[in-house]
Design a protein around this motif. Structure first.
Motif: not given
Length: 289
Positions: A74-81, A83-91
């Protein structure tokens, strides 16, 4: 993948971390492609919701992922999202609860015995000297295996301290105990390749940089011969270094510096280690333990 380049170049993550995080990103994209029934691009990642992530983690847990591994995923997924959408993009999604593990040390005799056994298995004197020196560095100076294998010939000639480059290129100075220094010097005198300042200090049998997998495999074989726990790994030698220092009155802040921890909380786990070790000793010795 641009994500990998970002991790290696901008975040200065290790090769192992980059490989693991890239694999996680590829698994997420593959899952979303099936989940949504469409091709996923960087813009599409901005649409990922908390329910999507829960579905992804449920699939991963179905394949036998532990709580600790799911939390890392989950930590890796948050970092990826992010990066893809900008800081705070990950749900925002609460990860699984992870019981904090306490590293289990081995005794000084076991540490030295392990290093001796690994060294004695080699028919090549220089390889035996190399293995002895590497394992003494882990136990006698508290280095991570990657830090030891990242040393170059520039550290020679040795002094009373050693400059070590750790995670995220942080450097620290660690003292070299005389037996550790002597082991490295003996290896340096035997190795059949020139130890130039820009080349690896510890070499494989063909002259390249010694691979950490070889060290781990030799330790696995030695612990089986010696009847030691499966937790007896190269990294356990670093744990033992920390625990034994703490048990002898080392200051927690000083230990943090020696280990190269960015935060004191990473070092504080060893207060639990020492207590657990003492409890084990008590239970083994006390007739009603």
């Amino acid at each position: 993948m641009q994500w990998s380049i970002h991790l290696a170049r901008d975040r200065r993550r290790s090769e192992h971390t980059v490989r693991a995080y890239r694999a996680t990103a590829e698994r997420l994209v593959a899952f979303l492609t099936l989940h949504w029934g469409e091709r996923i691009d960087r813009a599409g990642l901005a649409r990922v919701t908390a329910p999507d992530l829960r579905a992804y983690l449920a699939q991963r847990r179905g394949s036998g992922l532990s709580n600790a591994s799911a939390a890392r995923e989950l930590s890796a997924v948050r970092g990826f999202l992010d990066w893809a959408g900008g800081i705070g993009a990950a749900p925002r999604l609460k990860g699984p609860r992870v019981k904090k593990g306490v590293p289990r040390p081995i005794s000084p005799d076991e540490a030295v015995g392990l290093a001796s056994d690994v060294a004695e298995e080699s028919d090549e004197p220089w390889v035996a000297a190399r293995d002895w020196a590497v394992l003494l560095l882990l136990y006698g100076a508290g280095l991570r295996i990657g830090e030891a294998l990242g040393l170059t010939g520039a550290v020679l000639p040795l002094g009373e301290t050693l400059r070590v480059t750790g995670k995220r290129d942080r450097t620290r100075i660690v003292p070299l105990l005389p037996p550790v220094r002597a082991a490295i010097e003996d290896y340096a005198a035997r190795v059949p390749w020139p130890l130039t300042p820009d080349a690896a200090l510890f070499r494989g049998v063909r002259g390249g940089t010694l691979d950490g997998g070889i060290v781990r495999a030799r330790v696995r074989a030695a612990r089986a011969r010696l009847g030691l726990s499966d937790r007896t790994t190269p990294h356990a030698l670093r744990h033992s270094f920390a625990t034994h220092l703490l048990g002898r009155g080392a200051d927690l802040r000083a230990l943090q510096e020696l280990l190269g921890h960015a935060s004191l909380s990473s070092t504080q786990v060893y207060t639990g280690v020492d207590a657990a070790h003492l409890l084990d000793v008590y239970r083994a010795a006390h007739p009603r333990g």
